[in-house]
Design a protein around this motif. Sequence first.
Motif, PDB file in Angstrom:
ATOM      1  N   THR A  27       0.841  -1.196   0.000  1.00 19.99           N
ATOM      2  CA  THR A  27       0.000   0.000   0.000  1.00 19.99           C
ATOM      3  C   THR A  27       0.874   1.243   0.000  1.00 19.99           C
ATOM      4  N   ASP A  28       0.664   2.098  -0.996  1.00 18.16           N
ATOM      5  CA  ASP A  28       1.371   3.379  -1.092  1.00 18.16           C
ATOM      6  C   ASP A  28       0.558   4.416  -0.331  1.00 18.16           C
ATOM      7  N   THR A  29       1.163   5.086   0.649  1.00 23.35           N
ATOM      8  CA  THR A  29       0.429   6.027   1.491  1.00 23.35           C
ATOM      9  C   THR A  29       0.869   7.468   1.212  1.00 23.35           C
ATOM     10  N   VAL A  30       0.130   8.410   1.782  1.00 25.66           N
ATOM     11  CA  VAL A  30       0.440   9.831   1.610  1.00 25.66           C
ATOM     12  C   VAL A  30       1.803  10.133   2.232  1.00 25.66           C
ATOM     13  N   GLY A  31       2.557  11.021   1.583  1.00 18.91           N
ATOM     14  CA  GLY A  31       3.877  11.373   2.096  1.00 18.91           C
ATOM     15  C   GLY A  31       3.797  12.273   3.319  1.00 18.91           C
ATOM     16  N   PHE A  32       4.835  12.202   4.148  1.00 15.88           N
ATOM     17  CA  PHE A  32       4.912  13.032   5.342  1.00 15.88           C
ATOM     18  C   PHE A  32       5.859  14.207   5.080  1.00 15.88           C
ATOM     19  N   VAL A  33       5.837  15.166   5.989  1.00 15.65           N
ATOM     20  CA  VAL A  33       6.721  16.317   5.898  1.00 15.65           C
ATOM     21  C   VAL A  33       6.925  16.839   7.315  1.00 15.65           C
ATOM     22  N   ARG A  34       7.996  17.581   7.518  1.00  8.64           N
ATOM     23  CA  ARG A  34       8.209  18.171   8.842  1.00  8.64           C
ATOM     24  C   ARG A  34       7.038  19.081   9.197  1.00  8.64           C
ATOM     25  N   HIS A  35       6.634  19.026  10.462  1.00  9.78           N
ATOM     26  CA  HIS A  35       5.514  19.833  10.950  1.00  9.78           C
ATOM     27  C   HIS A  35       4.263  19.604  10.101  1.00  9.78           C
ATOM     28  N   LEU A  36       3.975  18.335   9.819  1.00  7.08           N
ATOM     29  CA  LEU A  36       2.750  18.015   9.073  1.00  7.08           C
ATOM     30  C   LEU A  36       1.560  18.534   9.875  1.00  7.08           C
ATOM     31  N   PRO A  37       0.703  19.358   9.275  1.00  4.83           N
ATOM     32  CA  PRO A  37      -0.410  19.952  10.028  1.00  4.83           C
ATOM     33  C   PRO A  37      -1.264  18.889  10.714  1.00  4.83           C
ATOM     34  N   HIS A  38      -1.579  19.139  11.989  1.00 10.25           N
ATOM     35  CA  HIS A  38      -2.355  18.149  12.733  1.00 10.25           C
ATOM     36  C   HIS A  38      -3.743  17.970  12.124  1.00 10.25           C
ATOM     37  N   GLN A  39      -4.248  19.013  11.424  1.00  7.94           N
ATOM     38  CA  GLN A  39      -5.545  18.866  10.758  1.00  7.94           C
ATOM     39  C   GLN A  39      -5.484  17.768   9.695  1.00  7.94           C
ATOM     40  N   LEU A  40      -4.338  17.677   9.000  1.00  6.20           N
ATOM     41  CA  LEU A  40      -4.201  16.653   7.970  1.00  6.20           C
ATOM     42  C   LEU A  40      -4.066  15.269   8.578  1.00  6.20           C
ATOM     43  N   VAL A  41      -3.320  15.163   9.670  1.00  3.13           N
ATOM     44  CA  VAL A  41      -3.180  13.857  10.334  1.00  3.13           C
ATOM     45  C   VAL A  41      -4.548  13.365  10.788  1.00  3.13           C
ATOM     46  N   GLU A  42      -5.355  14.293  11.298  1.00  2.00           N
ATOM     47  CA  GLU A  42      -6.705  13.936  11.743  1.00  2.00           C
ATOM     48  C   GLU A  42      -7.593  13.573  10.564  1.00  2.00           C
ATOM     49  N   ALA A  43      -7.562  14.395   9.495  1.00  5.30           N
ATOM     50  CA  ALA A  43      -8.437  14.167   8.348  1.00  5.30           C
ATOM     51  C   ALA A  43      -8.066  12.907   7.586  1.00  5.30           C
ATOM     52  N   PHE A  44      -6.755  12.620   7.491  1.00  2.00           N
ATOM     53  CA  PHE A  44      -6.299  11.447   6.743  1.00  2.00           C
ATOM     54  C   PHE A  44      -6.137  10.220   7.657  1.00  2.00           C
ATOM     55  N   ARG A  45      -6.889  10.211   8.766  1.00  2.74           N
ATOM     56  CA  ARG A  45      -6.751   9.138   9.735  1.00  2.74           C
ATOM     57  C   ARG A  45      -7.025   7.773   9.117  1.00  2.74           C
ATOM     58  N   SER A  46      -8.086   7.665   8.299  1.00  4.78           N
ATOM     59  CA  SER A  46      -8.435   6.369   7.721  1.00  4.78           C
ATOM     60  C   SER A  46      -7.340   5.860   6.786  1.00  4.78           C
ATOM     61  N   THR A  47      -6.711   6.805   6.045  1.00  2.00           N
ATOM     62  CA  THR A  47      -5.621   6.407   5.141  1.00  2.00           C
ATOM     63  C   THR A  47      -4.383   6.004   5.929  1.00  2.00           C
ATOM     64  N   LEU A  48      -4.057   6.785   6.973  1.00  2.00           N
ATOM     65  CA  LEU A  48      -2.862   6.490   7.763  1.00  2.00           C
ATOM     66  C   LEU A  48      -3.029   5.232   8.598  1.00  2.00           C
ATOM     67  N   ASP A  49      -4.284   4.828   8.844  1.00  2.00           N
ATOM     68  CA  ASP A  49      -4.504   3.591   9.587  1.00  2.00           C
ATOM     69  C   ASP A  49      -3.984   2.378   8.815  1.00  2.00           C
ATOM     70  N   GLU A  50      -3.843   2.520   7.483  1.00  2.00           N
ATOM     71  CA  GLU A  50      -3.259   1.429   6.695  1.00  2.00           C
ATOM     72  C   GLU A  50      -1.852   1.109   7.204  1.00  2.00           C
ATOM     73  N   VAL A  51      -1.142   2.132   7.686  1.00  2.00           N
ATOM     74  CA  VAL A  51       0.213   1.926   8.194  1.00  2.00           C
ATOM     75  C   VAL A  51       0.162   1.167   9.513  1.00  2.00           C
ATOM     76  N   ALA A  52      -0.742   1.584  10.415  1.00  2.00           N
ATOM     77  CA  ALA A  52      -0.821   0.941  11.735  1.00  2.00           C
ATOM     78  C   ALA A  52      -1.281  -0.503  11.636  1.00  2.00           C
ATOM     79  N   ASP A  53      -2.112  -0.818  10.638  1.00  2.00           N
ATOM     80  CA  ASP A  53      -2.657  -2.171  10.516  1.00  2.00           C
ATOM     81  C   ASP A  53      -1.796  -3.093   9.665  1.00  2.00           C
ATOM     82  N   ALA A  54      -0.699  -2.580   9.136  1.00  2.00           N
ATOM     83  CA  ALA A  54       0.154  -3.399   8.264  1.00  2.00           C
ATOM     84  C   ALA A  54       0.985  -4.387   9.090  1.00  2.00           C
ATOM     85  N   ASP A  55       1.502  -5.407   8.417  1.00  2.00           N
ATOM     86  CA  ASP A  55       2.411  -6.359   9.054  1.00  2.00           C
ATOM     87  C   ASP A  55       3.852  -5.871   8.999  1.00  2.00           C
ATOM     88  N   LEU A  56       4.130  -4.941   8.067  1.00  2.00           N
ATOM     89  CA  LEU A  56       5.482  -4.409   7.908  1.00  2.00           C
ATOM     90  C   LEU A  56       5.383  -3.007   7.322  1.00  2.00           C
TER      91      LEU A  56
END
Length: 483
Positions: free
Chosen positions: A308-337
């Motif tokens: 799974t290719d996920t959204v890129g990160f950056v320094r000081h990524l706005p917390h609004q984006l981390v919150e809004a993209f929660r479902s997409t970023l959950d792919e990382v937490a649920d992965a095996d690697l």
Amino acid sequence: MTEEFTQQEINGAVADPAELSLGDLEREERSSLRRVAGLSTELQDITEVEYRKLRLERVVLVGVWTEGSALESEASLAELARLAETAGSEVLEGLVQRRDKPDPATYIGSGKVIELGDIVRATGADTVICDGELSPSQLQQLEARLKVKVIDRTALILDIFAQHARSREGKSQVELAQLQYLLPRLRGWGETLSRQAGGRAGGGNGGVGLRGPGETKLETDRRRIRAKISKLRKEIKSMTTVRDTKRGQRVANEIPSVAIAGYTNAGKSSLLNVLTGAGVLVEDSLFATLDATTRRTETPDGNTYTLTDTVGFVRHLPHQLVEAFRSTLDEVADADLVVHVVDGADPMPEWQVRAVREVLNEIGERRDVKMPPELVVVNKVDAASELALARLRHLLPGAVFVSAHTGAGMEELRERIAALIPRPNQQVDVLVPYARGELVARVHREGEVLTEEHTAAGTQLRAMVKADLAGVLESFAANGTSA
């Protein structure tokens, strides 16, 4: 003859749509939607509320250097310049102020505001971009003194996300983040906002203390934005259900999942294309990929897993984006690697590593789960110097060094992924009748065959398989077979 040559030239200049890949079409669409400096249809008569639509044309950058070295502050401003260019602007000048902490009133201090104003007037800039998140009061003070539009790093990143979002979920996530950012920064324009009378003020019988403006237009807009935020959250939650269903099917089938995470423009999509042949958009720009893409592939020994290719990160990524993209970023937490991609050609790759790990830790803390193991992959080794690569080998022991462009190191990467993802863990000893040859083929495809012998009664197999396949083979245990 001239006419014929011109027509051939025209025909040659137009690509056949059938020959264009999805990534090519998306790249053409992006290049056709560029801001043109000097062409503005923005209304001059602004009444009621200013909705902060960005008009990035000619910009001056300004940052506050509070810690670290001068080299780090310059690198931070250079990254801000790349973000500004990605958003479609022309960077004219950059300014850094050395302070213990940002000035609470004007971010850079009153003296630097005067200097910044001189630079803005000298360069003819129409926008100032600050390398940090400004408070509403700082924003208002700077615009009042500089007389040009002022935006911060968060607004800039949100603008880039808005330009690059393609899927319905991605667009909803970006809109949610923008509204969350906008809500505390709504600003009114004088008495035009007090248009709704409160109580019995309209009738004049309210009495002293009861005659007032009632709900102002600014409050009305805030209420509407809150309602829109609530609606978007519900929509994203319903889209998340679909994503969770697909993820649940992969979990039920015990297909190992690998998430590709990393800094923006580190080459995550290029790696996905090389490993799976996905054909997703690859572009040398920040945040080219916002929508998660999942593809199935195999290890060198034939085990299936998903990437799974996920959204890129950056320094000081706005917390609004981390919150809004929660479902997409959950792919990382649920992965095996997690395959953590680092740009080997970047001047300061350790910044990238630190920023990505901060976001990953934030995801893990929010989900209250242990994050999956991490495999660091240093990409773009073909564009990095030997000295830089030697330094990275010291900083990142155990990392795999690859080039998605030339293919160098990709076989080692495939083998490392195969060694780290979950493998079949149940041993079976079965005698499969020849009439059920599809089961033997499935064991070869999904499991690891330890021994195989063809007998008069069928195929004798001892193999390591996953739990679901072990359940199917249970009736064919070697001590007694069943058709």
